[in-house]
Design a protein around this motif. Structure first.
Motif, mmCIF file in Angstrom:
data_model
loop_
_atom_site.group_PDB
_atom_site.id
_atom_site.type_symbol
_atom_site.label_atom_id
_atom_site.label_comp_id
_atom_site.label_asym_id
_atom_site.label_seq_id
_atom_site.Cartn_x
_atom_site.Cartn_y
_atom_site.Cartn_z
ATOM 1 N N GLN A 195 0.822 -1.217 0.000
ATOM 2 C CA GLN A 195 0.000 0.000 0.000
ATOM 3 C C GLN A 195 0.855 1.266 0.000
ATOM 4 O O GLN A 195 0.323 2.367 0.030
ATOM 5 N N MET A 196 2.191 1.111 -0.027
ATOM 6 C CA MET A 196 3.085 2.252 0.150
ATOM 7 C C MET A 196 3.794 2.637 -1.135
ATOM 8 O O MET A 196 4.162 1.782 -1.936
ATOM 9 N N GLN A 197 3.999 3.934 -1.303
ATOM 10 C CA GLN A 197 4.787 4.448 -2.406
ATOM 11 C C GLN A 197 6.268 4.516 -2.048
ATOM 12 O O GLN A 197 7.131 4.311 -2.891
ATOM 13 N N ASP A 198 6.558 4.805 -0.785
ATOM 14 C CA ASP A 198 7.939 4.959 -0.320
ATOM 15 C C ASP A 198 8.086 4.236 1.019
ATOM 16 O O ASP A 198 8.037 4.844 2.082
ATOM 17 N N PRO A 199 8.273 2.897 0.985
ATOM 18 C CA PRO A 199 8.317 2.123 2.228
ATOM 19 C C PRO A 199 9.396 2.573 3.210
ATOM 20 O O PRO A 199 9.205 2.477 4.419
ATOM 21 N N ALA A 200 10.538 3.053 2.709
ATOM 22 C CA ALA A 200 11.614 3.461 3.612
ATOM 23 C C ALA A 200 11.161 4.581 4.535
ATOM 24 O O ALA A 200 11.609 4.678 5.683
ATOM 25 N N ARG A 201 10.276 5.442 4.058
ATOM 26 C CA ARG A 201 9.769 6.539 4.887
ATOM 27 C C ARG A 201 8.490 6.161 5.623
ATOM 28 O O ARG A 201 8.271 6.560 6.754
ATOM 29 N N GLU A 202 7.620 5.384 4.977
ATOM 30 C CA GLU A 202 6.288 5.135 5.511
ATOM 31 C C GLU A 202 6.205 3.952 6.460
ATOM 32 O O GLU A 202 5.393 3.947 7.391
ATOM 33 N N PHE A 203 7.036 2.900 6.238
ATOM 34 C CA PHE A 203 6.854 1.659 6.981
ATOM 35 C C PHE A 203 7.048 1.842 8.487
ATOM 36 O O PHE A 203 6.292 1.288 9.284
ATOM 37 N N SER A 204 8.046 2.616 8.879
ATOM 38 C CA SER A 204 8.309 2.793 10.311
ATOM 39 C C SER A 204 7.111 3.395 11.027
ATOM 40 O O SER A 204 6.820 3.031 12.174
ATOM 41 N N ARG A 205 6.393 4.308 10.364
ATOM 42 C CA ARG A 205 5.241 4.961 10.996
ATOM 43 C C ARG A 205 4.090 3.986 11.214
ATOM 44 O O ARG A 205 3.277 4.178 12.129
#
Length: 415
Positions: free
Chosen positions: A121-131
């Protein structure tokens, strides 16, 4: 996007509330409630590893090929609710063991499945996954607080009265909720069309093994296995250790580690962007060495602060190696078998490494046990030394790579 993140956050919260709701106190429950030996406790903990070893085949066979990941997630958690209830009812270790083995075979694939659902569901997992992933940590914290501060199941009186058995009932209810909730999650369809012709390698999800041809990933994979041997000592011994030396509310105090995990989870993307994958992984491994040294020389009296600092290092230990490794694996993997790759790293960490680790931890713990007491300093110095050896070997052999965030923004594989 905010609504989607909220839905994924609820998924992560329940996923790790379930695990933290019974796994932290498992060693204490088995020793005091079922009279299990160190070897039997290690055997029970090792069921996690058998589940993790099976997980890549479940994910590769089903999630990457034929059925939506969120539907498999739902079915596994509904089955898990039934098995956790059976654990709640088990009268002795002989009855307990088959159910915990079956439960872990059902639960461990869900760790890769929730990652797969979230990453898709993410465009930029490196930024979004941690949240998103941080809510799993919050779920683990809440479970510990409920056990220690709300119901006091891990107090001396609660342990003596067998109250720790209730942790399985609590987790069964949460598993039922997540099973039902998973049917409402975003559709995460198989990447490969079901009509596409497949060989045995593809059907079993073994495509992800191609990652091991990359030297840097192979070194990371081997280090993941080895660093999980000392990790097993923490999962198996930390709660009984704190309870035995007289630390009050041990399960709640162990939640300090998850509080630090929240902080470092949010800092991880910035750290990777600034220093790169290798430094992040090395910092995570160094934290394991420091933690076990602090445990070895701390006590429930004047040196209790050393124990609390050691617990607080969990955020660095876990995030900077395991979450960082999940992000690294996603970046290295072609889209068509990303679920299989997440299952592969689950095999390396919670599977092979901890299977060996729980066996070793059981043997070491029994070796330094006398009557109802343990030589905890000797027990903790063993994983401290082992982690130090892995740290040095990884530092020398793992080659620096381009920062993962830059590579992942373009969805390219790091070299």
């Amino acid at each position: 996007m905010k609504t989607m993140n909220a839905r994924l956050s609820v998924m992560m919260f329940l996923q790790f509330f379930i695990w933290g709701g019974w796994f932290v106190t498992l060693g204490t429950f088995l020793a005091t409630g079922l009279g299990a030996s160190g070897g039997q406790i290690g055997l029970a903990f090792s069921t996690q590893s058998w589940g993790a070893i099976i997980a890549p085949f479940v994910i590769g066979l089903i999630a990457d090929r034929w059925f939506n990941a969120e539907r498999i997630l739902a079915v596994l958690h509904l089955l898990g609710a039934v098995l956790l209830y059976q654990l709640y009812r088990a009268p002795d270790f002989a009855a307990f063991y088959p159910y915990v083995l079956a439960y872990m075979v059902a639960y461990m694939p869900t760790l890769a499945l929730v990652n797969s659902v979230a990453f898709r569901q993410m465009q930029d997992p490196a930024r979004e996954f941690s949240r998103i992933r941080v809510w799993g940590t919050i779920g683990w914290i809440v479970a510990g607080v409920v056990i220690s501060m709300v119901f006091a199941w891990d107090s001396a009186q609660g342990i003596a009265g067998g109250a720790l058995r209730n942790t399985f009932l609590m987790s069964a209810i949460a598993s039922l909720l997540l099973g039902l909730y998973s049917f409402t999650l975003p559709a995460t369809a198989p990447v490969q069309a079901s009509g596409e012709r497949q060989g045995l390698r593809q059907v079993l999800g073994l495509d992800a093994l191609g990652l091991l041809k990359d030297r840097s990933y192979l070194i990371f994979f081997l280090a993941s296995i080895l660093i999980c041997i000392p990790l097993a000592f923490y999962y198996q011994n930390a709660n009984p250790f704190l309870a035995e030396i007289g630390v009050a509310n041990p399960t709640a105090k162990m939640a300090i580690g998850q509080v630090s995990e929240v902080l470092f989870m949010l800092l991880l993307p910035l750290f990777i962007a600034r220093f790169g994958i290798k430094i992040a992984l090395l910092v995570g491994m160094l934290a394991w060495v420091l933690r076990y040294v602090l445990f070895a020389y701390g006590s429930g009296g004047e040196q209790v602060a050393m124990l609390l600092i050691g617990i607080a290092l969990h955020g660095v230990c876990y995030d900077f190696f395991f979450v960082c490794g999940q992000i690294y694996t996603d970046a290295k993997t072609p889209e068509r078998f990303r679920s299989s790759a997440q299952g592969l790293i689950t095999l390396a960490t919670y599977g092979l490494g901890m299977l060996i680790g729980f066996w070793v931890a059981g043997k070491v713990t029994d070796h330094y046990a006398s009557a109802m007491l343990h030589d905890w300093q000797s027990i903790w110095l063993f994983p401290a030394g082992f982690a130090a050896v892995v740290l040095v070997g990884f530092c020398l052999m793992f080659r620096p790579e381009p920062p993962v965030p830059a590579a992942m923004n373009g969805r390219e594989q790091p070299r």
